[in-house]
Structure formats: C-alpha cells, structure tokens
Design an enzyme around this catalytic site. Structure first.
Site, short mmCIF file in Angstrom:
data_model
loop_
_atom_site.label_atom_id
_atom_site.label_comp_id
_atom_site.label_asym_id
_atom_site.label_seq_id
_atom_site.Cartn_x
_atom_site.Cartn_y
_atom_site.Cartn_z
N GLU A 1 0.88 -1.16 0.00
CA GLU A 1 0.00 0.00 0.00
C GLU A 1 0.92 1.21 0.00
OE1 GLU A 1 -2.19 0.90 3.59
OE2 GLU A 1 -3.58 2.19 2.49
N ARG B 1 6.01 -12.82 9.19
CA ARG B 1 6.68 -11.57 8.87
C ARG B 1 7.99 -11.48 9.63
NH1 ARG B 1 4.54 -6.46 9.33
NH2 ARG B 1 2.38 -7.13 9.16
N LYS C 1 5.04 0.57 10.01
CA LYS C 1 5.01 1.80 9.21
C LYS C 1 4.57 2.99 10.05
CE LYS C 1 3.90 0.17 4.61
NZ LYS C 1 2.86 0.24 3.57
#
Length: 557
Positions: A34, A260, A270
């Site tokens: 994104e 992850r 983020k």
RNA sequence: UGGGGUGUAGCCAAGCGGUAAGGCAGCGGGUUUUGAUCCCGUCAUGCGAAGGUUCGAAUCCUUCCACCCCAGCCA
C-alpha cells in the site's frame, strides 16, 4: 552449501509440487504494497520471496499498489516504492499495477453480489456495527438492514456511488454469517463512503472497496497463482475464498501465509517509522538509522547484502525475532569481499617524524584490496608529519595493547615502522602531538635489528590528505524489543545513535569518491560517501558498519 | 468460554518413520603489514510436556502446556 543443496522452504516445495502436478502451468506472484509509507526491511523479505519465487520457477511477479484507501496514500510513496524494488535488483512483470485501475470491475462485482442476494447496504454507523458484530466469544446479530430487497440495495448502492450520502452513513456488506467463529465472516464491509480524491483516480469515486473486497479479486484479474501474505491475514483466507467462489472472477488464486520479519533492536511498523520521521527523531525516511530500504541504501548497505540476509533467515510460518547481527554479518561479508580499502583517521593525533626530512615527501603505493588484485592500487603520500588515531597511542600500556606506545614500535600500514620517543601535551595534560622516528629501511621490510612491531595502525599524511565529515551510526534503539508489550518505543531511542566527527583525514584519493561509493577504512569499518541531496556539495562519509572488534571484548574484560 | 496459527541450541532454520543439516552469535586455536578477512576445532543423548503405537518417533496417535494473530468503515 551451494544453492542447489539449499533445502526448499515450504512455499518453494508447494510451488514445485503444484508445477509438477499441473495445478498451475506458470507461477505468478505479486508484491502488493500500500503506498502509505516507505518500504522497510520486512518488505524486503516479502519482495525477495515473491520475486525470488518467480525467478526460481521461471514465473512472473507483479508490482501492484494496493491503493484502496485514499486517506492514507500518496504519490510520493509510489515513486519511492518503485525505486526501492528496482534498487533491490528486481524487475516486475510489465507496468506496475494499481488496485484502483480495477475499481470499475469491483463495482460490477459488488452489483453482482447484490443481485445474487449476497450483499446488502447497511445503515448502521461504525459504533452500531461494532455492537452488532459480537465479540471474539459471542456471536453477532443480524443487522436490521440485512433483508432489504435486491432492488432496494441496488438503488442505495448506486446512490452511494453517486455521492448522495455522507461518509459513514452507509456501507455495502457481504451477507455471510453473523455467528461465524471467524469475525471476518460476520458480514464484512465491501464498500465505504470516502469523499476524498485519490492519487490515481482523482475524484471519480466517493466509495472505495475494502482490502478484503479488493485483494483476492486483484489477484484473480492479474492471474496470480500464489498470493503470498503475512500470517495475520490467515484469518482472512476464508473470506478471500468466499469472494473467489461467489464472483465471476477469471481465475482462482490461492492465498498462503508466511511469518513476517521481526528484527531485534529495530522497529518495523510503518506507523512508528512514520512517527520517527514526522516528529524528527530522525532526519527523514532515508536517515541511515532507519530500517527502511532507503535508509539502508544511504547507509551503504548493498542490494546483494539485503538479498543475502533474506536468504539466510528463511521463510516459515513461525513468528520469531531475527538477531540484527545476521543483517550485520550479511553486509560485512559483502563489503569485506568487495569494498576497496582506504585509510582514514577519525580522531587525529599528529605524529612528527623527527628523522624524516621536513622538506621531503614521497608517494607510496598500497593495494586496493588485500585479496583482490583486480582492484586498482592506490597512491599514498608520506611526509614527516602524519596523523594517527588518538586511540592508537598510549604513553604506557600492557602487552595486549598492540599499537603505538612510548618507547615502542608500530607499523604504519603500507609504510614504515616507527618508534615513539615523546608525547607533547597541552596545559591540561592532553596529548597533542607525538614525536617519533622512522626505523630505517622498513618499507616492505622488517626492522633489521630484529625488533619487530607488535601491531599495525592506519595513518594519513598530515600535509596532503582529504578532510571530511564522518557520521558514526549505531543502532537506533537501546532495547532489544523496543515496541514489545506496553513499552513506548520512543523511550528507548539511543542518544548516541549518531556521532558526527568533523575534520577527519583520509588519504588523498578519497577526494574522488563518488556519492554512494563504499570503502573499508582499514581497522575502522565500512564507510559510504553520502549521496543525499541534504549534503550536496559537502564530503560526508556515513559509517555503514564497523569491523568486528575482538579488541573491544578483550579490553572490556 | 470463539476462530486461526506456531513451538527443534542464545537467535534464524533443515528435517516429511531409520537414529538431530546449515547459518548467525559464542568459545578455543592457527595464518595475517587491518585486533578484519581466512582456516581449524567446539557448541542439542536432545526436538514445548506427558503418555501411547512401532524393532525404531522430532516425524504417527492422544492429552496437556506456552506463545502469537483476530472484535477498523486500515492493509
């Protein structure tokens, strides 16, 4: 272990068997960021995985911006992401894709669900929707708007699209099961009203699809065979499959999840990285202390070292925390093999060579790299005044100290052996100069009297050199897990994570260093000529990583 | 009290019924004009635990334990 001996990870095994069984003819993956922030080391793992799989199995990998939420996304990020993926060494198949370019299709598919009685417009506001959703252990209850007719739903959906309702007034929901154990299946939201312009579609839309209503369909449209995401999306898989099963999609992609990356002493969220930037704890997304691709690039990490690291850590479904020492090993290993050597004195201490003519100077040569004859030799100037590092001289020291000591000898790397005679001090007792002698005929030879120096130190001609600024970076956080539990990661910022040194002296050839070029400053570490516009016109070297330092261990015992 | 997932050394990670790979870190030693690199050696009688099946179990079965994720109109 060679590449072919390396065991396949679970996704490679899966793809191999899918290929062999003819489940798919060609593997197609995708990296779907994104555009709401810069890519970090965790994304690097995903990039290496997705592009790596395509490369390994002769497939293709798309770069697709999952831009379904205009409130958080910006063009700046899409450009940065493209640059970072390319810099890592990967090429996506064709042009980059955008979820937003499929918005028309998504809308048609929403209409399809409405027409087949599988979606409805719901007037519950966010708070009410939460109440109706139930809890982790209690079933939810049906929305009072759940049984609207298809015709009514269609009319309302069209009005939503036409902008006739305010944000939050209505949503489109799938009609699945409000008592499902998996909360994602309790009539999930497909479309929400957002009266915001989008970086790709401008003001064309005022309703935007959610991740769930978009992702699998994007995969289907692009012919993705293996849609790989992180573990936290495993709960969404049943919904992903529900859409694929209930929509006239052109293909049936499958979703798989992997763990992850978590790195100790590092924050990879983020939101938190953005906070570090926005609140000026660091100097931008490309600050060399940031775990962003841009930060590592500016720091002097190579794409190969990051790829190597991703290979080293493997891919599994276990959620662990990788030791940042592994990343450091990967970059040291690459740079040791490839970075040209140079000498630099970080904390200069002048040494006057009393038996070397004051008006004389000479050029010495030194190898570009101790093991690589293909790297060009360099020229070093030498005179009666040189700088050595202040740490490399002591008036007295025990036998373990292998540098210059009063009355003792040391080898000036690539030059002569010298012997220290006197330390000159200022009024405060600080050593400001050392007087020493060159031992005759020791260029390339051992001293003829058999008294060999114990160590070798770097030096720079005090009369002919390059002066520059050096920035010493250390880990940004002092705690191994700064964002675990209820900790506030900002409480653990390392106040010494950046130490700036002015007036460092390097050998004269360094004046020609290109921005981004990395050297090993012998006995110190790897340093990268800063390539940022922020230091345009200046000569600044960023320390990528220090050399392994077994002396520090001995000294600290 | 719901759903999903994971437990192999300090860390990452192979292993897929035949007797615990590899890497990182650490430790010991050798080479060295970088206290780097390189080289050699060392590092799990043990695979979350307990039972069971089997000639044989990290691998199969049962029960239990621990940890992670999920109740955004974020992704």
């Amino acid at each position: 272990m060679s590449a072919e001996e390396k065991p396949l990870n679970f996704l490679e095994q899966l793809i191999k068997s899918d290929l062999e069984a003819g489940v798919v003819e060609k593997v197609v993956t995708r990296f779907p960021p994104e555009p709401n922030g810069y890519l970090h080391i965790g994304h690097a793992k995903s990039i290496c995985l997705n592009f790596g799989l395509a490369l390994k199995f002769n497939g293709a990998c798309n770069l697709r911006f999952d831009d379904t939420n205009p409130a958080k996304e910006e063009m700046e990020y899409v450009e940065a992401i493209k640059q970072d993926v390319s810099w890592l060494g990967f090429s996506w198949d064709g042009e980059e894709r955008y979820a937003s370019s499929y918005f028309d299709t998504f809308y048609e598919w929403a209409v399809h669900l409405v027409n087949t009685g599988k979606a409805y417009v719901c007037d519950l506001n966010a708070e009410q929707a939460r109440e109706y959703r139930g809890t982790l252990t209690e079933a939810g209850k049906n929305s009072p708007f759940r049984d609207r007719s298809a015709a009514e739903n269609l009319e309302l959906l069209e009005k939503m699209k036409a902008g006739e309702f305010e944000e939050g007034a209505k949503v489109l929901r799938a009609k699945i099961d409000m008592s499902h154990g998996n909360i994602n299946m309790r009539d999930p939201i497909l479309y929400r009203i957002r009266k915001q312009s989008h970086h790709q579609t401008g003001d064309k839309w005022c309703i935007y699809p959610t991740y769930d209503f978009a992702h699998g369909q994007e995969d289907a449209i692009e012919g993705i065979t293996h849609s790989i995401c992180t573990l936290e999306f495993a709960d969404h898989r049943p919904l992903y499959e529900w859409f694929i099963a209930n929509l006239p999609v052109p293909a049936k992609p499958r979703q798989y999840e992997f763990g992850r990356l978590n790195l100790n002493y590092t924050v990879t969220s983020k939101r938190k990285l953005k906070q570090l930037v926005d609140e000026n704890y660091v100097d931008g997304w490309d600050d060399p202390r940031m775990p962003t691709i841009a930060g590592y690039r500016r720091r002097g990490y190579t794409p190969a070292s990051i790829r190597k690291f991703c290979e080293m850590i493997g891919v599994t479904k276990a959620d662990g925390v990788v030791d940042v020492a592994m990343l450091e090993h990967a970059i040291r290993d690459d740079l040791d093999k490839n970075a040209p050597r140079a000498m630099c004195v970080l904390r200069p201490l002048k040494v006057v060579l009393t038996n070397y003519a004051a008006d004389k100077s000479e050029n010495l040569t030194a190898p570009g790299h101790p093991q690589r004859e293909d790297l060009p030799e360099r020229t070093l100037s030498f005179s009666n005044e040189v700088y050595i590092d202040a740490d490399d001289f002591r008036e007295e020291a025990n036998k373990k100290y292998k540098r210059l000591v009063l009355g003792k000898r040391v080898r000036l790397r690539n030059a002569y052996v010298i012997e220290a005679d006197e330390a000159i001090k200022d009024d405060n007792g600080n050593i400001i100069e050392v007087r020493a002698r060159v031992i005759e005929n020791t260029l390339g030879n051992k001293p003829e009297d058999g008294i060999n120096p114990k160590g070798v130190i770097q030096w720079v001609d005090a009369k002919d050199n390059t002066e520059f600024e050096v920035r010493l970076y250390d880990r940004l956080f002092t705690d191994a897990a700064p964002d675990s539990g209820d900790k506030n990661f900002l409480d653990f910022i390392n106040s010494d994570s950046l130490v700036t040194l002015q007036k460092c002296y390097g050998e004269k050839g360094l004046a020609a260093a290109a921005p981004g070029e990395v050297f090993q400053f012998e006995r110190e570490g790897y340093f990268c000529r800063d390539a940022s516009e922020k230091t345009a016109g200046q000569c600044v070297f960023n320390r990528t990583i220090g050399l392994k330092d077994s002396w520090a261990k001995i000294e600290n015992k």
